[in-house]
Enzyme design. Structure first.
Site, mmCIF file in Angstrom:
data_model
loop_
_atom_site.group_PDB
_atom_site.id
_atom_site.type_symbol
_atom_site.label_atom_id
_atom_site.label_comp_id
_atom_site.label_asym_id
_atom_site.label_seq_id
_atom_site.Cartn_x
_atom_site.Cartn_y
_atom_site.Cartn_z
ATOM 1 N N ARG A 1 -0.431 -6.804 16.045
ATOM 2 C CA ARG A 1 -0.107 -5.424 15.671
ATOM 3 C C ARG A 1 -1.338 -4.519 15.819
ATOM 4 O O ARG A 1 -2.394 -4.810 15.284
ATOM 5 C CB ARG A 1 0.438 -5.368 14.235
ATOM 6 N N ARG B 1 -7.180 -10.175 3.402
ATOM 7 C CA ARG B 1 -7.390 -10.004 4.842
ATOM 8 C C ARG B 1 -6.637 -11.091 5.572
ATOM 9 O O ARG B 1 -6.651 -12.257 5.131
ATOM 10 C CB ARG B 1 -8.884 -10.149 5.182
ATOM 11 N N LYS C 1 -2.743 2.284 10.173
ATOM 12 C CA LYS C 1 -1.641 2.875 9.396
ATOM 13 C C LYS C 1 -2.173 3.577 8.142
ATOM 14 O O LYS C 1 -1.766 4.700 7.817
ATOM 15 C CB LYS C 1 -0.665 1.755 9.021
ATOM 16 N N THR D 1 0.865 -1.187 0.000
ATOM 17 C CA THR D 1 0.000 0.000 0.000
ATOM 18 C C THR D 1 0.902 1.238 0.000
ATOM 19 O O THR D 1 1.688 1.430 0.932
ATOM 20 C CB THR D 1 -0.885 0.004 1.257
ATOM 21 N N CYS E 1 -3.014 -2.709 9.057
ATOM 22 C CA CYS E 1 -3.425 -1.948 7.865
ATOM 23 C C CYS E 1 -4.277 -0.717 8.172
ATOM 24 O O CYS E 1 -3.866 0.404 7.867
ATOM 25 C CB CYS E 1 -4.171 -2.866 6.903
ATOM 26 N N PHE F 1 -18.632 -5.012 7.327
ATOM 27 C CA PHE F 1 -17.835 -4.003 8.038
ATOM 28 C C PHE F 1 -18.714 -2.975 8.737
ATOM 29 O O PHE F 1 -18.371 -1.802 8.860
ATOM 30 C CB PHE F 1 -16.793 -3.357 7.106
HETATM 31 C C1 UGA Z 1 -7.666 -5.128 5.791
HETATM 32 C C2 UGA Z 1 -8.620 -5.126 4.587
HETATM 33 O O1 UGA Z 1 -9.867 -5.725 4.945
HETATM 34 C C3 UGA Z 1 -8.020 -5.883 3.401
HETATM 35 O O2 UGA Z 1 -8.883 -5.787 2.265
HETATM 36 C C4 UGA Z 1 -6.656 -5.260 3.057
HETATM 37 O O3 UGA Z 1 -6.010 -5.964 2.010
HETATM 38 C C5 UGA Z 1 -5.760 -5.303 4.292
HETATM 39 O O4 UGA Z 1 -6.404 -4.593 5.372
HETATM 40 C C6 UGA Z 1 -4.461 -4.631 3.926
HETATM 41 O O5 UGA Z 1 -4.477 -3.437 3.617
HETATM 42 O O6 UGA Z 1 -3.444 -5.317 3.818
HETATM 43 P P1 UGA Z 1 -7.047 -6.919 7.705
HETATM 44 O O7 UGA Z 1 -6.333 -5.789 8.376
HETATM 45 O O8 UGA Z 1 -6.360 -8.229 7.555
HETATM 46 O O9 UGA Z 1 -7.519 -6.486 6.208
HETATM 47 O O10 UGA Z 1 -8.348 -7.216 8.563
HETATM 48 P P2 UGA Z 1 -9.903 -6.861 8.501
HETATM 49 O O11 UGA Z 1 -10.665 -8.111 8.406
HETATM 50 O O12 UGA Z 1 -10.174 -5.832 7.489
HETATM 51 O O13 UGA Z 1 -10.126 -6.258 9.969
HETATM 52 C C7 UGA Z 1 -9.464 -5.070 10.406
HETATM 53 C C8 UGA Z 1 -9.949 -4.668 11.763
HETATM 54 O O14 UGA Z 1 -11.284 -4.169 11.698
HETATM 55 C C9 UGA Z 1 -9.987 -5.806 12.791
HETATM 56 O O15 UGA Z 1 -9.473 -5.319 14.018
HETATM 57 C C10 UGA Z 1 -11.459 -6.141 12.923
HETATM 58 O O16 UGA Z 1 -11.804 -6.668 14.175
HETATM 59 C C11 UGA Z 1 -12.085 -4.776 12.705
HETATM 60 N N1 UGA Z 1 -13.482 -4.847 12.217
HETATM 61 C C12 UGA Z 1 -13.757 -5.356 10.999
HETATM 62 C C13 UGA Z 1 -14.507 -4.339 13.016
HETATM 63 O O17 UGA Z 1 -14.276 -3.851 14.141
HETATM 64 N N2 UGA Z 1 -15.786 -4.378 12.538
HETATM 65 C C14 UGA Z 1 -16.085 -4.879 11.315
HETATM 66 O O18 UGA Z 1 -17.292 -4.865 10.939
HETATM 67 C C15 UGA Z 1 -15.055 -5.392 10.538
#
Ligand code: UGA
Length: 428
Positions: free
Chosen positions: A325, A152, A261, A120, A258, A247
């Site tokens: 992280r 993800r 940041k 990114t 991600c 989400f």
């Molecule tokens: C996120 C994106 O979803 C990916 O598409 C992207 O490729 C990635 O970042 C990246 O930029 O590399 P990730 O960080 O692995 O993926 O995890 P997510 O599933 O997106 O969750 C992120 C955070 O949001 C977690 O702490 C999760 O608990 C929280 N979350 C997610 C919520 O609090 N509520 C939701 O409805 C969804």
């Protein structure tokens, strides 16, 4: 196709293993010698469902190799993916690793290469990489493209193999043809754009998802104050196709490597070009506050926290990963400890990593040991196994039958029937 992947972290390793599984010859490169030695011994540094098998199979079938030597690693490749870290430093995106890779490529460019940013990066990074490579004597042609990843953690292999869309930001038809051919086996929806547009799609997407989560957390607080149920409210909101259900789960806020940041970086990008970043700043501050809000809820439920034993279920920033992280659990546990609470905890995978970050936590062998004589149970990560706990046994083990569910995995009605004092996030 012959491919190199520079940076064998989370994105690089998943990308390399998946392209190898699609019958390409892949060399993963990393300047961390210890990591490369381990990978050559088939020791996988991260926990991701399916990754170990994929790496082992493709390594044994010689479609996947690991090296620390960039010139050697890229010499036979037509496509070179850049998958190195792009952290933020004092809120600004730090491109030093990308720039170093650009120099390494510039020094050793021996034949036409399509250089693809997968990390990114801020809009305009493609031009920076191009300028750096051009500073070296021109031995061969090259193009720069942007192909952001949307993987993800916890479902990265599936996300790679079955993507919603593949964004290909390319400068010319030659680059477009190479990348569409490479991704052809996935039979996916291609979005073909310019390089800057692709760079922006990634930052704008992650920021929008973070916004959605913070908005859901706002609504949850309103529901709590007005005695309404947030799950019912947001399922009604999300049923509108223009909004979507995903989400929109309130909780203790987003963490991981991600969203925090990327939101910070995109705020910086907006400020840098004179755009008012207040929308994203609001999402960021809601997210920071969400952890404190959960601590305040715990305090309200228990009174003074001094000397109270709190059992924590789940530490990783989300389920199916050992990644700590920017996990919300870190801030929450630190804040609880500053109020002199004593913490017992269990996580199916993240305890080893948590132990490097958190102090004075008593780690337990399972959720029942966590509950034993605790003053309350705090659920911080929605691991599947927590959904099917023997709730009666948990209740009998706790000193007080208090559960604070930071991820809304339990049904308030059922919890009350078992005899818990149950506090969800925005639940009735
Ligand atoms: C996120 C994106 O979803 C990916 O598409 C992207 O490729 C990635 O970042 C990246 O930029 O590399 P990730 O960080 O692995 O993926 O995890 P997510 O599933 O997106 O969750 C992120 C955070 O949001 C977690 O702490 C999760 O608990 C929280 N979350 C997610 C919520 O609090 N509520 C939701 O409805 C969804």
């Amino acid at each position: 196709m012959n491919i190199s992947v520079i940076g064998s972290g989370y994105v690089g390793l998943v990308t390399g293993a998946c392209f190898a599984a699609l019958n390409n010859n892949v060399i993963c490169i990393d300047n961390n010698e210890e990591k490369i030695n381990k990978l050559n011994d088939l020791i996988i540094p991260i926990s991701e469902p399916g990754l170990e098998d994929l790496v082992k199979t493709n390594y044994k079938e010689k479609r996947l190799k690991f090296t620390k030597d960039t010139p050697e690693g890229i010499k036979d490749s037509e496509v070179v993916f850049i998958c190195v870290d792009t952290p933020t430093k004092e809120g600004k995106p730090d491109l030093s690793a990308v720039k170093n890779v650009a120099k390494d490529i510039g020094k050793s460019l021996n034949s036409y290469k399509l250089i693809v940013e997968k990390s990114t990066v801020p809009v305009g990074t493609g031009e920076i990489v191009e300028e750096i490579i051009k500073q070296f004597p021109k031995n061969a042609e090259f193009d720069i493209a942007s192909n952001p990843e949307f993987l993800r953690e916890g479902s990265a292999i599936k996300d790679f193999m079955y993507p919603d869309r593949i964004v290909l930001g390319t400068p010319n038809p030659r680059a477009t043809a190479i990348l569409t051919e490479l991704y052809r086996p996935l039979n996916a929806n291609f979005i073909i754009t310019g390089v800057k547009e692709a760079e922006l799609i990634k930052h704008a997407s992650n920021s929008f998802l973070a916004l959605k989560i913070s908005y859901a957390n706002d609504i949850a607080e309103v529901c709590e104050k007005k005695g309404a149920d947030v799950k019912t409210v947001l399922s009604g909101v999300g049923a509108d196709k223009r909004i979507g259900k995903e989400f929109l789960n309130p909780g203790i806020g987003y963490g991981g490597s991600c969203f925090p940041k990327d939101v910070a970086a995109f705020i910086h990008i907006q400020e840098d070009c004179g755009v008012d970043p207040s929308i994203l700043k609001a999402a960021q501050s809601r997210n920071n506050y969400q952890r404190q809000y959960f601590v305040e809820k715990t305090e309200k439920a228990l009174g003074n926290l001094e000397g109270k034993v709190l059992g924590v279920l789940g530490l990783s920033f989300k389920p199916n990963t050992d990644d700590m992280r920017s996990a919300p659990s870190i801030d929450i546990i630190n804040q609880l400890q500053s109020k002199k609470a004593l913490i017992k905890a269990y996580d199916p995978q993240a305890m080893e990593n948590a132990n490097k970050i958190l102090n004075n936590v008593q780690y337990c062998k399972d959720p029942y040991e966590v509950a034993e004589s605790a003053d309350a149970l705090l659920l911080l990560t929605e691991w599947k196994e927590f959904e099917s706990l023997d709730l009666q046994r948990i209740k009998d083990s706790l000193k007080n039958p208090i559960v604070l569910d930071g991820r809304n995995i339990y049904d308030p009605q059922r919890m009350s029937t078992v005899g818990f004092k149950y506090y969800g996030m925005g639940r009735k």
